[in-house]
Design an enzyme around this catalytic site. Structure first.
Site, PDB file in Angstrom:
ATOM      1  N   HIS A  87       0.771  -1.196   0.062  1.00  0.00           N
ATOM      2  CA  HIS A  87       0.153  -0.043   0.086  1.00  0.00           C
ATOM      3  C   HIS A  87       0.790   1.178   0.026  1.00  0.00           C
ATOM      4  O   HIS A  87       1.950   1.489   0.712  1.00  0.00           O
ATOM      5  CB  HIS A  87      -1.188  -0.034   1.123  1.00  0.00           C
ATOM      6  CG  HIS A  87      -2.010  -0.748   0.972  1.00  0.00           C
ATOM      7  ND1 HIS A  87      -3.097  -0.461  -0.101  1.00  0.00           N
ATOM      8  CD2 HIS A  87      -2.695  -1.770   1.711  1.00  0.00           C
ATOM      9  CE1 HIS A  87      -4.295  -1.280   0.136  1.00  0.00           C
ATOM     10  NE2 HIS A  87      -3.948  -2.178   1.290  1.00  0.00           N
ATOM     11  N   CYS A 140       0.178   2.828  -4.694  1.00  0.00           N
ATOM     12  CA  CYS A 140      -0.469   3.905  -5.202  1.00  0.00           C
ATOM     13  C   CYS A 140       0.330   5.312  -4.787  1.00  0.00           C
ATOM     14  O   CYS A 140       1.212   5.293  -3.674  1.00  0.00           O
ATOM     15  CB  CYS A 140      -2.028   4.091  -4.135  1.00  0.00           C
ATOM     16  SG  CYS A 140      -2.801   2.644  -4.983  1.00  0.00           S
TER      17      CYS A 140
END
Length: 412
Positions: A87, A140
């Site tokens: 993440h 991301c």
């Protein structure tokens, strides 16, 4: 011939709200690729993964330790490589200063002990001349991880400058924090596949915050963005603390991790503690950082210096040094290949047959398998963009490096 050394990190966050599927596979495939194609020795590759609870975990402290060792031992001629699958998230500004309106792009270790863009920039600054450090971040918001490095392929730099100008125009009206709240809500919805349109094409001409959808409707895709609200929930679960909120995130991270926290977070702590100690409690400093800041200040004033020592030992020349975003000088010996731009998400995909992977990681493996000879950094990123677009993904990988490193071979 220099040495070839690598650190590979894959985090699936099993059993959590943020669970991913493809990160372990990304790391396993990259490790095989390093050995079979690039001639790395197994002994020169360090892997941190949360696949085996009994193995060393990819915590913030462990990742920093491995990266510091990688760079500290580097010599001219060496090839260094770091692959991250997991993440990414963005921390909003928290100093309470009107002109502190940016974000810190971060990767999210298994224990939530964030590693910031400035951490990476300062790390690469230590790489000796004649040695190249290549970073692939399949996460991301990864376009800003080597902030201020020249953007060779991508739109993040251009967009960030435009957004910064708009934020500065609005800062006096106090709308910067409102914009952050709107973006937080957008991130939460889009992490679940719900697209929220931007106000105008002028503010976001790419429409790229949308959750990526693959062309294969039978597959499953989740993005690798960790919304701030989810990050806070996970941090509360891990620590048992219920008073963590926006405005006290960095202080909470320091309170939990102490000397193992990000160097930038330790510097932030020093600045905020000194401001509070000097009695600057008006204008929103205390109101913004909340009760935790006052608790830590009280501990300092009562003489409990040991717990604050990691922060107070930091060298800080001004409050601007801890603003969101990085103030570090441009690193010259690093290459960043990002899974997407700073305003985009990177896909974590599972095929109908159950094979899971990161979209960028899978594209890199496909491109390298097509060609036995040299693949330059520029060729790799352009080809990855083309391939992902054909596959139906909206993310656009980026290349960040000096001019002379665009045409060098990927990794080595």
């Amino acid at each position: 011939m220099g040495r070839k050394r690598a650190v590979l990190v894959g985090i699936n966050y099993p059993g959590t709200k943020a669970e991913l599927k493809g990160c372990h596979n990304d790391v396993a495939r990259m490790r095989r690729c390093l050995v079979d194609r690039f001639g790395f020795d197994d002994a020169g590759i360090r892997v941190l993964s949360d696949a085996d609870p009994a193995a060393p975990q990819p915590t913030g402290a462990n990742i920093r330790r491995e990266l510091a060792r990688l760079v500290a031992d580097a010599r001219p001629g060496d090839s260094l490589f770091f692959h991250y699958s997991g993440h990414g998230t963005r921390l909003p500004a928290e100093t309470g200063q009107d002109d502190d309106t940016g974000f810190d792009e971060c990767i999210v270790p298994s224990d939530m002990n964030l590693i910031t863009d400035q951490d990476f920039t300062e790390l690469v600054q230590k790489v000796p001349d004649g040695c190249l450090f290549t970073i692939v971040s399949d996460s991301c918001h990864s376009g800003g991880l080597l902030d201020k490095t020249k953007e060779q392929i991508g739109h993040s730099t251009r967009q960030n400058k435009a957004q910064q100008g708009k934020r500065e125009e609005r800062s006096d009206s106090g709308s910067g924090f409102r914009s952050f709240l709107k973006q937080t809500a957008r991130d939460v919805l889009e992490s679940q596949g719900v697209h929220v349109p931007h106000r105008s094409r002028q503010e976001s001409s790419h429409d790229e915050s949308e959750a990526e959808e693959p062309s294969d409707a039978d597959g499953h895709v989740k993005n690798r963005s960790l919304p701030l609200s989810t990050f806070l929930e996970m941090l509360k679960e891990k620590t048992g603390k219920d008073d963590i909120e926006v405005g006290s995130i960095r202080m909470t991270l320091f309170s939990i991790f102490g000397d193992d926290a990000s160097p930038k977070i330790k510097k932030f702590m020093k600045v905020m503690l000194e401001k509070l100690q000097q009695g600057q409690q008006g204008g929103g400093v205390v109101g913004f950082v909340g009760a935790l800041a006052q608790e830590l200040l009280k501990a300092k004033l009562q003489g409990k210096q040991e717990e604050l020592k990691p922060a107070m030992e930091q060298e800080v020349h001004g409050v601007e040094e801890v603003y969101a975003g990085t103030t570090a000088r441009v690193p010259s010996n690093g290459v960043l290949i990002s899974g997407c731009q700073t305003d985009q998400t990177s896909a974590d995909a599972t095929t109908p047959k159950g094979l899971s992977y990161g979209a960028l990681s899978n594209a890199i493996q496909a491109i390298l398998s097509e060609k036995d000879g040299k693949v330059t950094n520029k060729d790799l990123v352009l080809r990855a963009r083309e391939l992902l677009s054909k596959q139906g993904y909206k993310q656009q990988p980026g290349l960040y490096c000096s001019d002379r490193h665009t045409e060098v071979a990927f990794i080595c």
